[in-house]
Scaffold this motif. Structure first.
Motif, PDB file in Angstrom:
ATOM      1  N   LEU A 272     -16.857 -30.941  11.883  1.00 40.00           N
ATOM      2  CA  LEU A 272     -17.632 -31.952  12.602  1.00 40.00           C
ATOM      3  C   LEU A 272     -19.019 -32.148  11.993  1.00 40.00           C
ATOM      4  O   LEU A 272     -19.734 -33.084  12.359  1.00 40.00           O
ATOM      5  CB  LEU A 272     -17.781 -31.569  14.080  1.00 40.00           C
ATOM      6  CG  LEU A 272     -16.681 -32.080  15.017  1.00 40.00           C
ATOM      7  CD1 LEU A 272     -15.354 -31.408  14.712  1.00 40.00           C
ATOM      8  CD2 LEU A 272     -17.057 -31.854  16.468  1.00 40.00           C
TER       9      LEU A 272
ATOM     10  N   LEU B  60     -21.096 -31.834  19.206  1.00 42.85           N
ATOM     11  CA  LEU B  60     -20.161 -32.750  18.560  1.00 42.85           C
ATOM     12  C   LEU B  60     -20.425 -32.916  17.069  1.00 42.85           C
ATOM     13  O   LEU B  60     -19.682 -33.629  16.387  1.00 42.85           O
ATOM     14  CB  LEU B  60     -20.216 -34.127  19.243  1.00 42.85           C
ATOM     15  CG  LEU B  60     -19.819 -34.142  20.716  1.00 42.85           C
ATOM     16  CD1 LEU B  60     -19.809 -35.570  21.243  1.00 42.85           C
ATOM     17  CD2 LEU B  60     -18.459 -33.481  20.935  1.00 42.85           C
ATOM     18  N   ASN B  61     -21.463 -32.276  16.575  1.00 44.25           N
ATOM     19  CA  ASN B  61     -21.771 -32.322  15.151  1.00 44.25           C
ATOM     20  C   ASN B  61     -21.803 -30.936  14.531  1.00 44.25           C
ATOM     21  O   ASN B  61     -22.345 -30.768  13.438  1.00 44.25           O
ATOM     22  CB  ASN B  61     -23.129 -33.005  14.919  1.00 44.25           C
ATOM     23  CG  ASN B  61     -23.112 -34.472  15.291  1.00 44.25           C
ATOM     24  OD1 ASN B  61     -22.128 -35.160  15.059  1.00 44.25           O
ATOM     25  ND2 ASN B  61     -24.190 -34.948  15.884  1.00 44.25           N
TER      26      ASN B  61
ATOM     27  N   HIS C 203     -21.769 -23.671  16.537  1.00 48.00           N
ATOM     28  CA  HIS C 203     -21.061 -24.208  17.692  1.00 48.00           C
ATOM     29  C   HIS C 203     -20.723 -23.092  18.687  1.00 48.00           C
ATOM     30  O   HIS C 203     -20.912 -23.242  19.902  1.00 48.00           O
ATOM     31  CB  HIS C 203     -19.783 -24.918  17.241  1.00 48.00           C
ATOM     32  CG  HIS C 203     -18.955 -25.451  18.369  1.00 48.00           C
ATOM     33  ND1 HIS C 203     -18.038 -24.682  19.050  1.00 48.00           N
ATOM     34  CD2 HIS C 203     -18.915 -26.675  18.955  1.00 48.00           C
ATOM     35  CE1 HIS C 203     -17.474 -25.415  19.991  1.00 48.00           C
ATOM     36  NE2 HIS C 203     -17.980 -26.626  19.952  1.00 48.00           N
TER      37      HIS C 203
ATOM     38  N   LEU D 159     -26.290 -34.913  25.166  1.00 48.73           N
ATOM     39  CA  LEU D 159     -24.831 -34.826  25.147  1.00 48.73           C
ATOM     40  C   LEU D 159     -24.278 -34.669  26.560  1.00 48.73           C
ATOM     41  O   LEU D 159     -23.289 -35.325  26.934  1.00 48.73           O
ATOM     42  CB  LEU D 159     -24.384 -33.647  24.281  1.00 48.73           C
ATOM     43  CG  LEU D 159     -22.882 -33.371  24.242  1.00 48.73           C
ATOM     44  CD1 LEU D 159     -22.120 -34.550  23.667  1.00 48.73           C
ATOM     45  CD2 LEU D 159     -22.586 -32.104  23.442  1.00 48.73           C
TER      46      LEU D 159
ATOM     47  N   ALA E 150     -21.678 -37.304  27.939  1.00 50.41           N
ATOM     48  CA  ALA E 150     -20.340 -36.815  28.249  1.00 50.41           C
ATOM     49  C   ALA E 150     -20.121 -36.746  29.758  1.00 50.41           C
ATOM     50  O   ALA E 150     -19.050 -37.094  30.265  1.00 50.41           O
ATOM     51  CB  ALA E 150     -20.127 -35.442  27.620  1.00 50.41           C
TER      52      ALA E 150
ATOM     53  N   ILE F   3     -13.940 -37.205  18.228  1.00 48.81           N
ATOM     54  CA  ILE F   3     -15.074 -37.329  17.331  1.00 48.81           C
ATOM     55  C   ILE F   3     -14.602 -37.148  15.885  1.00 48.81           C
ATOM     56  O   ILE F   3     -13.711 -36.334  15.607  1.00 48.81           O
ATOM     57  CB  ILE F   3     -16.170 -36.292  17.685  1.00 48.81           C
ATOM     58  CG1 ILE F   3     -17.481 -36.602  16.975  1.00 48.81           C
ATOM     59  CG2 ILE F   3     -15.699 -34.894  17.408  1.00 48.81           C
ATOM     60  CD1 ILE F   3     -18.208 -37.781  17.522  1.00 48.81           C
TER      61      ILE F   3
ATOM     62  N   HIS G 159     -13.282 -27.286  20.707  1.00 48.29           N
ATOM     63  CA  HIS G 159     -14.059 -28.457  21.088  1.00 48.29           C
ATOM     64  C   HIS G 159     -13.530 -29.124  22.350  1.00 48.29           C
ATOM     65  O   HIS G 159     -13.879 -30.270  22.627  1.00 48.29           O
ATOM     66  CB  HIS G 159     -14.093 -29.463  19.929  1.00 48.29           C
ATOM     67  CG  HIS G 159     -14.811 -28.950  18.718  1.00 48.29           C
ATOM     68  ND1 HIS G 159     -16.174 -28.790  18.683  1.00 48.29           N
ATOM     69  CD2 HIS G 159     -14.341 -28.542  17.510  1.00 48.29           C
ATOM     70  CE1 HIS G 159     -16.524 -28.311  17.500  1.00 48.29           C
ATOM     71  NE2 HIS G 159     -15.430 -28.156  16.774  1.00 48.29           N
TER      72      HIS G 159
ATOM     73  N   CYS H 123     -13.428 -30.412  25.937  1.00 50.15           N
ATOM     74  CA  CYS H 123     -14.589 -30.934  26.656  1.00 50.15           C
ATOM     75  C   CYS H 123     -15.198 -29.900  27.602  1.00 50.15           C
ATOM     76  O   CYS H 123     -14.532 -29.432  28.538  1.00 50.15           O
ATOM     77  CB  CYS H 123     -14.179 -32.182  27.433  1.00 50.15           C
ATOM     78  SG  CYS H 123     -15.515 -32.894  28.409  1.00 50.15           S
TER      79      CYS H 123
END
Length: 396
Positions: free
Chosen positions: A55, A79-80, A86, A225, A229, A280, A338, A340
């Motif tokens: 990502l 998300l990146n 992460h 985010l 989201a 994404i 990832h 949600c």
């Protein structure tokens, strides 16, 4: 192939044709740049969990589709990011965003839903997006983050500019991002001086604590985010669910007859009409083979959640709404590391929104041929208008 317009106007038809011909195709995105789109359930599920599909935009080759571009202070979000960053940030955020906090919100969410429905009266017509599906989650997220009551009007306006851009104001979304950055910078400063029992204060405590490792950009990016989201996706989830049920009166009647089925029905509703058409974007860190197609390192991969959820190899008669179906295993809210983070809250809000609406109104129907308007997007699936006629009296 250039499918950007078709993916906006007829996403499921396009995905069905692509899936039938080949599981992976190179397409042109809305920005005119190329990407590989993946459409079969098995490939999408594997791709969501494949650590080679990064990502991090640092792994993207120039000239490929990269999606939404944000200021650096808002771009350092989950998300990146890939592990280990992460993993670190998700673990830290998880301390504040707990299932216990979500469960404690059930009562207040139901009270808010009832208040919004009280304002509609017993009979009439209304746009349920602006009157119900949008104000419910925006109020919830304001409560969660600790946004002061007097600033929530501004907040709703900024979010609306992001999720439903005004074509007559092309700079509105960018202006909203700038305004929100200033707002949250000041709100963070206030919460540091006067912390409260809210998520933002908890995130600041993680940031400022000795064991916390959130830098300032990570903190601001997380807030942004959580806002997007927690609000935009939930508006789409609630609106899409209501629209889908109104188009299937037999299924709607079944839920009325047994409201205890609503929680389970959410899985099937989100499978069929989830808020995200695409996950994404991802960038292979090395050459990868997906569905027999070789994708070079650094090019963009788009995993189609909605195509996967309508794959007949995974779900029988996949274009049909069937609330008796076991829809667990759908990919509408992601899969793997990832998945949600806000999924439990979004599910609770949707369950309560549907239950309160069906409790209140014995009759619901789409209000004419112009009742529905969709947000033009290749990536998300959401209504900007849902005109409904309603009545709370007895049937007959």
């Amino acid at each position: 192939m250039d499918l950007a317009d078709d993916l906006i106007t007829d996403p499921y038809g396009v995905y069905d044709r692509l899936r039938t011909v080949s599981p992976v195709h190179q397409v042109t995105g809305t920005d005119g740049r190329p990407a590989w789109i993946v459409t079969r359930y098995a490939d999408v599920r594997a791709g969501l969990a494949d650590p080679r599909l990064s990502l991090d935009k640092a792994n993207a080759l120039p000239g490929n589709y990269q999606g939404l571009q944000l200021p650096p202070a808002l771009d350092a979000n989950l998300l990146n990011m890939d592990p280990p960053d992460h993993t670190r940030i998700r673990r830290l955020v998880g301390r504040a965003f707990t299932s216990r906090r979500v469960e404690q919100m059930r009562g207040p969410i139901r009270a808010l839903a009832d208040k919004l429905l009280d304002a509609l009266g017993q009979t009439g017509t209304v746009d349920l997006i602006s009157a119900y599906a949008a104000p419910l989650p925006v109020t919830v997220i304001c409560e969660l983050l600790g946004v002061p009551q007097e600033r929530r009007g501004d907040f709703r306006g900024w979010v609306q500019a992001l999720i439903a851009p005004d074509p007559d104001r092309p700079t509105a979304a960018r202006e909203a991002v700038v305004a929100m950055m200033h707002f949250f910078t000041n709100l963070v400063a206030d919460k540091r001086q006067r912390p409260e029992d809210d998520l933002l204060s908890s995130l600041i405590a993680v940031h400022d604590g000795q064991d916390g490792r959130l830098n300032e950009d990570e903190l601001m990016s997380l807030v942004f985010l959580i806002l997007n989201a927690g609000f935009a996706n939930t508006v789409q989830l609630i609106g899409n669910a209501i629209w889908t049920l109104l188009r299937h009166p037999d299924q709607l009647a079944a839920l009325r007859a047994d409201p205890s089925r609503i929680a389970g029905a959410v899985d099937e509703l989100v499978r069929l009409e989830g808020p995200a058409l695409l996950a994404i974007r991802r960038f292979p860190t090395e050459e990868v083979t997906i569905g027999g197609v070789t994708v070079p390192a650094g090019q963009t991969v788009l995993l189609s959640l909605s195509a996967a959820n309508r794959d007949p190899d995974r779900f029988s008669d996949p274009d049909r709404l069937d609330l008796e179906r076991d829809a667990t295993g759908h990919l509408a809210l992601g899969h793997g590391i990832h998945y949600c983070l806000g999924a439990p809250l979004a599910r609770v809000e949707t369950e309560i929104a549907l239950a309160a609406l069906l409790d209140r109104f014995s009759r619901l129907a789409l209000d004419g041929e112009e009742a529905v308007a969709w947000r033009p997007s290749m990536r998300s699936r959401g209504l900007t208008r849902l005109g409904v006629a309603y009545h709370s009296g007895a049937e007959g």
